[in-house]
Design an enzyme around this catalytic site. Structure first.
Site, PDB file in Angstrom:
ATOM      1  N   ALA A  67       0.878  -1.173   0.000  1.00  0.00           N
ATOM      2  CA  ALA A  67       0.000   0.000   0.000  1.00  0.00           C
ATOM      3  C   ALA A  67       0.916   1.223   0.000  1.00  0.00           C
ATOM      4  O   ALA A  67       2.073   1.138   0.433  1.00  0.00           O
ATOM      5  CB  ALA A  67      -0.879  -0.019   1.235  1.00  0.00           C
ATOM      6  N   GLY A 112       0.635  -4.931   0.901  1.00  0.00           N
ATOM      7  CA  GLY A 112      -0.535  -4.997   0.018  1.00  0.00           C
ATOM      8  C   GLY A 112      -0.263  -5.787  -1.258  1.00  0.00           C
ATOM      9  O   GLY A 112      -1.204  -6.282  -1.885  1.00  0.00           O
ATOM     10  N   GLU A 115      -0.861  -9.279  -0.303  1.00  0.00           N
ATOM     11  CA  GLU A 115      -2.310  -9.394  -0.077  1.00  0.00           C
ATOM     12  C   GLU A 115      -3.071  -9.445  -1.403  1.00  0.00           C
ATOM     13  O   GLU A 115      -4.016 -10.231  -1.561  1.00  0.00           O
ATOM     14  CB  GLU A 115      -2.789  -8.220   0.784  1.00  0.00           C
ATOM     15  CG  GLU A 115      -2.283  -8.324   2.224  1.00  0.00           C
ATOM     16  CD  GLU A 115      -2.526  -7.061   3.036  1.00  0.00           C
ATOM     17  OE1 GLU A 115      -2.135  -5.960   2.586  1.00  0.00           O
ATOM     18  OE2 GLU A 115      -3.109  -7.155   4.127  1.00  0.00           O
ATOM     19  N   GLU A 135       4.260  -4.798   7.491  1.00  0.00           N
ATOM     20  CA  GLU A 135       3.520  -3.676   8.080  1.00  0.00           C
ATOM     21  C   GLU A 135       3.959  -3.349   9.503  1.00  0.00           C
ATOM     22  O   GLU A 135       3.984  -2.186   9.889  1.00  0.00           O
ATOM     23  CB  GLU A 135       2.007  -3.964   8.059  1.00  0.00           C
ATOM     24  CG  GLU A 135       1.364  -3.894   6.676  1.00  0.00           C
ATOM     25  CD  GLU A 135       1.467  -5.193   5.881  1.00  0.00           C
ATOM     26  OE1 GLU A 135       2.209  -6.113   6.297  1.00  0.00           O
ATOM     27  OE2 GLU A 135       0.807  -5.294   4.840  1.00  0.00           O
TER      28      GLU A 135
HETATM   29  N1  DAK Z   1       4.669   3.165  -0.856  1.00  0.00           N
HETATM   30  C1  DAK Z   1       5.082   4.320  -1.422  1.00  0.00           C
HETATM   31  N2  DAK Z   1       6.224   4.436  -2.138  1.00  0.00           N
HETATM   32  C2  DAK Z   1       6.991   3.335  -2.262  1.00  0.00           C
HETATM   33  C3  DAK Z   1       6.619   2.083  -1.688  1.00  0.00           C
HETATM   34  C4  DAK Z   1       5.403   2.022  -0.940  1.00  0.00           C
HETATM   35  N3  DAK Z   1       4.928   0.891  -0.391  1.00  0.00           N
HETATM   36  N4  DAK Z   1       7.579   1.188  -1.969  1.00  0.00           N
HETATM   37  C5  DAK Z   1       8.516   1.846  -2.700  1.00  0.00           C
HETATM   38  N5  DAK Z   1       8.151   3.118  -2.896  1.00  0.00           N
HETATM   39  C6  DAK Z   1       8.864   4.175  -3.628  1.00  0.00           C
HETATM   40  C7  DAK Z   1      10.093   4.630  -2.835  1.00  0.00           C
HETATM   41  O1  DAK Z   1       9.726   5.590  -1.870  1.00  0.00           O
HETATM   42  C8  DAK Z   1      10.942   5.230  -3.943  1.00  0.00           C
HETATM   43  O2  DAK Z   1      10.451   6.493  -4.292  1.00  0.00           O
HETATM   44  P1  DAK Z   1      11.438   7.727  -4.548  1.00  0.00           P
HETATM   45  O3  DAK Z   1      12.236   7.872  -3.320  1.00  0.00           O
HETATM   46  O4  DAK Z   1      12.262   7.297  -5.747  1.00  0.00           O
HETATM   47  O5  DAK Z   1      10.513   8.871  -4.851  1.00  0.00           O
HETATM   48  C9  DAK Z   1      10.661   4.294  -5.124  1.00  0.00           C
HETATM   49  O6  DAK Z   1       9.430   3.642  -4.817  1.00  0.00           O
HETATM   50  C10 DAK Z   1      11.731   3.231  -5.280  1.00  0.00           C
HETATM   51  O7  DAK Z   1      11.864   2.573  -4.034  1.00  0.00           O
HETATM   52  P2  DAK Z   1      13.287   2.380  -3.317  1.00  0.00           P
HETATM   53  O8  DAK Z   1      14.231   3.474  -3.692  1.00  0.00           O
HETATM   54  O9  DAK Z   1      13.020   2.137  -1.886  1.00  0.00           O
HETATM   55  O10 DAK Z   1      13.787   1.033  -4.036  1.00  0.00           O
HETATM   56  P3  DAK Z   1      14.786  -0.053  -3.434  1.00  0.00           P
HETATM   57  O11 DAK Z   1      15.137  -0.956  -4.553  1.00  0.00           O
HETATM   58  O12 DAK Z   1      15.906   0.574  -2.661  1.00  0.00           O
HETATM   59  O13 DAK Z   1      13.894  -0.877  -2.370  1.00  0.00           O
HETATM   60  C11 DAK Z   1      11.859  -2.007  -1.606  1.00  0.00           C
HETATM   61  C12 DAK Z   1      12.762  -1.616  -2.808  1.00  0.00           C
HETATM   62  C13 DAK Z   1      10.586  -2.635  -2.140  1.00  0.00           C
HETATM   63  C14 DAK Z   1      12.605  -3.017  -0.734  1.00  0.00           C
HETATM   64  C15 DAK Z   1      11.594  -0.711  -0.789  1.00  0.00           C
HETATM   65  O14 DAK Z   1      11.080   0.270  -1.688  1.00  0.00           O
HETATM   66  C16 DAK Z   1      10.593  -0.940   0.287  1.00  0.00           C
HETATM   67  O15 DAK Z   1      10.936  -1.479   1.349  1.00  0.00           O
HETATM   68  N6  DAK Z   1       9.371  -0.481   0.067  1.00  0.00           N
HETATM   69  C17 DAK Z   1       8.317  -0.517   1.091  1.00  0.00           C
HETATM   70  C18 DAK Z   1       7.818  -1.934   1.219  1.00  0.00           C
HETATM   71  C19 DAK Z   1       6.774  -2.031   2.282  1.00  0.00           C
HETATM   72  O16 DAK Z   1       7.015  -1.767   3.480  1.00  0.00           O
HETATM   73  N7  DAK Z   1       5.585  -2.434   1.865  1.00  0.00           N
HETATM   74  C20 DAK Z   1       4.498  -2.590   2.753  1.00  0.00           C
HETATM   75  C21 DAK Z   1       3.752  -1.282   2.780  1.00  0.00           C
HETATM   76  S1  DAK Z   1       2.580  -1.276   4.072  1.00  0.00           S
HETATM   77  C22 DAK Z   1      -4.226  -0.616   6.248  1.00  0.00           C
HETATM   78  C23 DAK Z   1      -4.330  -0.728   4.881  1.00  0.00           C
HETATM   79  C24 DAK Z   1      -3.336  -1.317   4.190  1.00  0.00           C
HETATM   80  C25 DAK Z   1      -2.203  -1.770   4.813  1.00  0.00           C
HETATM   81  C26 DAK Z   1      -2.107  -1.642   6.188  1.00  0.00           C
HETATM   82  C27 DAK Z   1      -3.111  -1.098   6.914  1.00  0.00           C
HETATM   83  N8  DAK Z   1      -5.217   0.017   6.954  1.00  0.00           N
HETATM   84  C28 DAK Z   1      -5.813   1.183   6.364  1.00  0.00           C
HETATM   85  C29 DAK Z   1      -5.526  -0.335   8.308  1.00  0.00           C
HETATM   86  C30 DAK Z   1      -1.121  -2.253   4.036  1.00  0.00           C
HETATM   87  C31 DAK Z   1       0.104  -1.775   4.307  1.00  0.00           C
HETATM   88  C32 DAK Z   1       1.241  -1.994   3.453  1.00  0.00           C
HETATM   89  O17 DAK Z   1       1.205  -2.586   2.396  1.00  0.00           O
END
Ligand code: DAK
Length: 262
Positions: A67, A112, A115, A135
């Site tokens: 997400a 997400g 998911e 998360e």
């Molecule tokens: N959201 C927004 N931007 C993201 C992103 C994300 N999930 N993942 C990556 N990006 C963006 C990065 O910020 C970066 O943007 P710029 O800095 O270039 O503007 C660009 O994509 C490239 O990412 P990286 O530079 O970080 O690329 P790397 O190769 O170094 O790393 C990575 C790739 C996938 C390991 C890293 O980007 C990463 O860790 N991303 C986040 C992964 C993550 O934590 N995903 C889970 C998100 S939380 C809920 C509803 C839904 C949810 C929870 C609660 N409620 C409303 C209760 C669900 C939550 C989630 O999914």
């Protein structure tokens, strides 16, 4: 081909392909992308003689990196609940999409992204795919069904360990624990593999496939006697179709069946 803002929809033979296309954020799901996905699902469901739907991400780095964290960071409690509901409704729409849905996971499928893949009927992935529910590292829990679907797919204890630690799950481990059914060898296209799988599904009885999906997805959480009763009813419904007459006649006359999907 239909282009939405962050999603494309195209027809490849009997299969529709939805591609999440937001490369600047590694295809992260913000509300606009969820809206696009919902619209693409509705449009795909109107395609005539559709035998399968494939969902993938653009590029080869990410399926969906979760997400959208920058959007979520600004949400109030109420907005977060609305966002979770929006995500859950879109994923429920995939789970109950009339034709089988194949997730072609090409790279990161975190939060997400895992998911979204789990809402599909079948998941195949590239060798560089990375799954996980990170998360808790952000101080929240999965909100698009991850606590429920992961536990149902891989077992509650394994799901707890993956969710409590927020660790990554490699493609190889995902296959070992039953999260995916196939990992492609390095260099092979996961989309091509999904299209080939859709081709195999397209060769069998289309109504039977749709009813089999309903038998499983609508009853997987029911008590066994209730689920078996539903299976009996859907089996009986198959017996009213031209596909059943054709399939059995083709077998008995040693010829290839020509299914019409009715
Ligand atoms: N959201 C927004 N931007 C993201 C992103 C994300 N999930 N993942 C990556 N990006 C963006 C990065 O910020 C970066 O943007 P710029 O800095 O270039 O503007 C660009 O994509 C490239 O990412 P990286 O530079 O970080 O690329 P790397 O190769 O170094 O790393 C990575 C790739 C996938 C390991 C890293 O980007 C990463 O860790 N991303 C986040 C992964 C993550 O934590 N995903 C889970 C998100 S939380 C809920 C509803 C839904 C949810 C929870 C609660 N409620 C409303 C209760 C669900 C939550 C989630 O999914």
């Amino acid at each position: 081909m239909t282009d939405f803002e962050n999603v494309t929809l195209e027809l490849r033979g009997h299969a529709a392909v939805i591609t999440i296309n937001r490369p600047k954020a590694l295809n992260a799901l913000n509300s606009a992308t969820l809206d696009d996905l919902a619209e693409a699902l509705v449009e795909a469901s109107t395609f005539e003689d559709l035998r399968a739907l494939i969902i993938t991400g653009s590029g080869d780095k990410a399926f969906v990196a979760g997400a959208d964290i920058s959007e979520m960071a600004e949400m109030s409690c109420i907005e977060a609940e609305d966002f979770a509901l929006q995500g859950q409704e879109v994923l429920n729409g995939i789970e109950h999409f009339p034709a089988p849905v194949i997730a072609a996971v090409n790279g990161f499928a975190l939060g997400g992204g895992t998911e979204l893949a789990m809402a599909c009927d079948l998941i195949i992935c590239s060798s560089n795919a990375v799954f996980g529910q990170p998360e808790v590292k952000l101080g929240v829990i999965p909100g698009f069904g991850g606590t429920q679907r992961l536990a149902r797919l891989v077992g509650a204890m394994r799901a707890r360990e993956i969710i409590f630690t927020g660790r990554n799950v490699s493609a190889a481990e995902a296959a070992e624990i039953g999260l995916v059914i196939r990992v492609l060898p390095e260099g092979e296209s996961v989309l091509d593999a999904a299209i080939a799988m859709a081709g195999k599904i397209a060769r069998v009885g289309p109504v039977a496939v749709r009813l089999a999906k309903r038998a499983i997805n609508e009853n997987v959480d029911s008590a066994l006697p209730v689920a078996l009763a539903a299976e009996r009813t859907l089996f009986a419904l198959c017996m009213s179709t031209d596909d059943q007459t054709e399939g059995m006649d083709a077998f008995l006359n040693k010829r290839k069946a020509e299914f019409q999907g009715r």
